[in-house]
Design a protein around this motif. Structure first.
Motif, PDB file in Angstrom:
ATOM      1  N   MET A 152       0.815  -1.187   0.000  1.00  0.00           N
ATOM      2  CA  MET A 152       0.000   0.000   0.000  1.00  0.00           C
ATOM      3  C   MET A 152       0.864   1.259   0.000  1.00  0.00           C
ATOM      4  SD  MET A 152      -2.959  -1.247  -0.102  1.00  0.00           S
ATOM      5  CE  MET A 152      -4.496  -1.122   0.688  1.00  0.00           C
ATOM      6  N   GLY A 153       2.128   1.108  -0.363  1.00  0.00           N
ATOM      7  CA  GLY A 153       2.983   2.272  -0.447  1.00  0.00           C
ATOM      8  C   GLY A 153       3.634   2.666   0.855  1.00  0.00           C
ATOM      9  N   GLN A 154       3.448   1.869   1.900  1.00  0.00           N
ATOM     10  CA  GLN A 154       4.042   2.200   3.191  1.00  0.00           C
ATOM     11  C   GLN A 154       5.105   1.169   3.552  1.00  0.00           C
ATOM     12  OE1 GLN A 154       0.837   2.363   5.971  1.00  0.00           O
ATOM     13  NE2 GLN A 154      -0.031   4.250   5.114  1.00  0.00           N
ATOM     14  N   SER A 155       6.104   1.632   4.261  1.00  0.00           N
ATOM     15  CA  SER A 155       7.166   0.733   4.708  1.00  0.00           C
ATOM     16  C   SER A 155       6.717  -0.024   5.949  1.00  0.00           C
ATOM     17  CB  SER A 155       8.428   1.532   5.043  1.00  0.00           C
ATOM     18  OG  SER A 155       8.916   2.189   3.909  1.00  0.00           O
ATOM     19  N   LEU A 156       7.256  -1.206   6.109  1.00  0.00           N
ATOM     20  CA  LEU A 156       7.012  -1.972   7.323  1.00  0.00           C
ATOM     21  C   LEU A 156       7.920  -1.455   8.430  1.00  0.00           C
ATOM     22  CD1 LEU A 156       6.924  -5.561   5.804  1.00  0.00           C
ATOM     23  CD2 LEU A 156       4.976  -4.179   6.536  1.00  0.00           C
ATOM     24  N   SER A 157       7.438  -1.509   9.642  1.00  0.00           N
ATOM     25  CA  SER A 157       8.259  -1.063  10.769  1.00  0.00           C
ATOM     26  C   SER A 157       9.413  -2.036  10.988  1.00  0.00           C
ATOM     27  CB  SER A 157       7.418  -0.957  12.036  1.00  0.00           C
ATOM     28  OG  SER A 157       7.075  -2.246  12.504  1.00  0.00           O
ATOM     29  N   ASP A 158      10.464  -1.546  11.608  1.00  0.00           N
ATOM     30  CA  ASP A 158      11.617  -2.404  11.896  1.00  0.00           C
ATOM     31  C   ASP A 158      11.225  -3.588  12.765  1.00  0.00           C
ATOM     32  OD1 ASP A 158      13.281  -0.802  10.407  1.00  0.00           O
ATOM     33  OD2 ASP A 158      14.095   0.288  12.138  1.00  0.00           O
ATOM     34  N   ASP A 159      10.294  -3.382  13.699  1.00  0.00           N
ATOM     35  CA  ASP A 159       9.839  -4.478  14.568  1.00  0.00           C
ATOM     36  C   ASP A 159       9.176  -5.591  13.769  1.00  0.00           C
ATOM     37  OD1 ASP A 159      10.785  -3.256  16.855  1.00  0.00           O
ATOM     38  OD2 ASP A 159       8.854  -2.323  17.345  1.00  0.00           O
ATOM     39  N   VAL A 160       8.350  -5.214  12.800  1.00  0.00           N
ATOM     40  CA  VAL A 160       7.662  -6.209  11.975  1.00  0.00           C
ATOM     41  C   VAL A 160       8.677  -6.986  11.142  1.00  0.00           C
ATOM     42  CG1 VAL A 160       6.067  -6.518  10.039  1.00  0.00           C
ATOM     43  CG2 VAL A 160       5.465  -4.965  11.905  1.00  0.00           C
ATOM     44  N   VAL A 161       9.617  -6.282  10.548  1.00  0.00           N
ATOM     45  CA  VAL A 161      10.638  -6.935   9.725  1.00  0.00           C
ATOM     46  C   VAL A 161      11.515  -7.844  10.587  1.00  0.00           C
ATOM     47  CG1 VAL A 161      12.652  -6.558   8.247  1.00  0.00           C
ATOM     48  CG2 VAL A 161      10.632  -5.106   7.993  1.00  0.00           C
ATOM     49  N   ASP A 162      11.931  -7.358  11.753  1.00  0.00           N
ATOM     50  CA  ASP A 162      12.762  -8.170  12.647  1.00  0.00           C
ATOM     51  C   ASP A 162      12.043  -9.444  13.076  1.00  0.00           C
ATOM     52  OD1 ASP A 162      14.830  -6.374  12.495  1.00  0.00           O
ATOM     53  OD2 ASP A 162      14.358  -5.380  14.401  1.00  0.00           O
ATOM     54  N   THR A 163      10.764  -9.323  13.413  1.00  0.00           N
ATOM     55  CA  THR A 163       9.984 -10.491  13.834  1.00  0.00           C
ATOM     56  C   THR A 163       9.847 -11.489  12.687  1.00  0.00           C
ATOM     57  OG1 THR A 163       8.752  -9.186  15.445  1.00  0.00           O
ATOM     58  CG2 THR A 163       7.771 -11.266  14.748  1.00  0.00           C
ATOM     59  N   ALA A 164       9.548 -10.972  11.497  1.00  0.00           N
ATOM     60  CA  ALA A 164       9.383 -11.859  10.340  1.00  0.00           C
ATOM     61  C   ALA A 164      10.685 -12.581  10.006  1.00  0.00           C
ATOM     62  CB  ALA A 164       8.902 -11.057   9.135  1.00  0.00           C
ATOM     63  N   LEU A 165      11.785 -11.854   9.998  1.00  0.00           N
ATOM     64  CA  LEU A 165      13.062 -12.472   9.647  1.00  0.00           C
ATOM     65  C   LEU A 165      13.573 -13.418  10.733  1.00  0.00           C
ATOM     66  CD1 LEU A 165      14.921  -9.517   7.906  1.00  0.00           C
ATOM     67  CD2 LEU A 165      13.754 -11.461   6.854  1.00  0.00           C
ATOM     68  N   SER A 166      13.185 -13.185  11.970  1.00  0.00           N
ATOM     69  CA  SER A 166      13.621 -14.097  13.030  1.00  0.00           C
ATOM     70  C   SER A 166      12.903 -15.439  12.932  1.00  0.00           C
ATOM     71  CB  SER A 166      13.378 -13.474  14.411  1.00  0.00           C
ATOM     72  OG  SER A 166      12.002 -13.401  14.696  1.00  0.00           O
ATOM     73  N   ASN A 167      11.788 -15.486  12.212  1.00  0.00           N
ATOM     74  CA  ASN A 167      11.041 -16.731  12.025  1.00  0.00           C
ATOM     75  C   ASN A 167      11.433 -17.456  10.738  1.00  0.00           C
ATOM     76  OD1 ASN A 167       9.329 -16.744  14.363  1.00  0.00           O
ATOM     77  ND2 ASN A 167       8.273 -15.012  13.448  1.00  0.00           N
ATOM     78  N   LEU A 168      12.318 -16.858   9.962  1.00  0.00           N
ATOM     79  CA  LEU A 168      12.745 -17.441   8.702  1.00  0.00           C
ATOM     80  C   LEU A 168      13.741 -18.557   8.970  1.00  0.00           C
ATOM     81  CD1 LEU A 168      12.702 -17.169   5.580  1.00  0.00           C
ATOM     82  CD2 LEU A 168      14.658 -15.652   5.835  1.00  0.00           C
ATOM     83  N   GLN A 169      13.494 -19.705   8.367  1.00  0.00           N
ATOM     84  CA  GLN A 169      14.405 -20.837   8.525  1.00  0.00           C
ATOM     85  C   GLN A 169      14.844 -21.299   7.145  1.00  0.00           C
ATOM     86  OE1 GLN A 169      12.706 -24.401  10.217  1.00  0.00           O
ATOM     87  NE2 GLN A 169      14.691 -25.050  10.986  1.00  0.00           N
ATOM     88  N   ILE A 170      16.117 -21.172   6.864  1.00  0.00           N
ATOM     89  CA  ILE A 170      16.664 -21.575   5.573  1.00  0.00           C
ATOM     90  C   ILE A 170      17.187 -22.996   5.718  1.00  0.00           C
ATOM     91  CG2 ILE A 170      18.436 -21.117   3.849  1.00  0.00           C
ATOM     92  CD1 ILE A 170      18.234 -18.158   4.667  1.00  0.00           C
ATOM     93  N   THR A 171      16.788 -23.833   4.781  1.00  0.00           N
ATOM     94  CA  THR A 171      17.171 -25.243   4.855  1.00  0.00           C
ATOM     95  C   THR A 171      17.581 -25.748   3.478  1.00  0.00           C
ATOM     96  OG1 THR A 171      16.406 -27.463   5.397  1.00  0.00           O
ATOM     97  CG2 THR A 171      14.750 -25.948   4.570  1.00  0.00           C
ATOM     98  N   ASP A 172      18.370 -26.776   3.476  1.00  0.00           N
ATOM     99  CA  ASP A 172      18.725 -27.427   2.214  1.00  0.00           C
ATOM    100  C   ASP A 172      17.899 -28.686   2.016  1.00  0.00           C
ATOM    101  OD1 ASP A 172      19.801 -29.011   4.162  1.00  0.00           O
ATOM    102  OD2 ASP A 172      21.775 -29.190   3.240  1.00  0.00           O
ATOM    103  N   ASP A 173      16.897 -28.851   2.851  1.00  0.00           N
ATOM    104  CA  ASP A 173      16.034 -30.032   2.801  1.00  0.00           C
ATOM    105  C   ASP A 173      14.575 -29.581   2.718  1.00  0.00           C
ATOM    106  OD1 ASP A 173      15.134 -32.621   2.834  1.00  0.00           O
ATOM    107  OD2 ASP A 173      15.379 -32.879   4.987  1.00  0.00           O
ATOM    108  N   PRO A 174      14.131 -29.128   1.533  1.00  0.00           N
ATOM    109  CA  PRO A 174      12.771 -28.604   1.416  1.00  0.00           C
ATOM    110  C   PRO A 174      11.719 -29.706   1.538  1.00  0.00           C
ATOM    111  CG  PRO A 174      13.731 -28.810  -0.741  1.00  0.00           C
ATOM    112  CD  PRO A 174      14.814 -29.143   0.257  1.00  0.00           C
TER     113      PRO A 174
END
Length: 66
Positions: A1-23
């Motif tokens: 919608m043309g607005q940036s996400l807050s740093d808190d939202v981005v930090d929370t989202a990225l802290s839940n990201l799990q990168i794996t080589d076994d999809p």
């Protein structure tokens, strides 16, 4: 919608990201089906044959079980 996400939202989202080589195979196919139904994979559909690389992990460990 043309607005940036807050740093808190981005930090929370990225802290839940799990990168794996076994999809999870089913999730890859599910994402492809959804993307295709939304028109993101072109006019001719998609082909996932060969997308996963399979190899014998015993050969990496040096374990000769044959």
């Amino acid at each position: 919608m043309g607005q940036s996400l807050s740093d808190d939202v981005v930090d929370t989202a990225l802290s839940n990201l799990q990168i794996t080589d076994d999809p999870l195979l089913d999730s890859v196919y599910s994402f492809a089906e959804k993307a295709d139904s939304l028109g993101y994979l072109g006019r001719n559909g998609y082909d996932l044959s060969g997308i996963f690389y399979y190899f014998d992990t015993n050969s990496i460990d040096g374990d000769d079980t044959t």
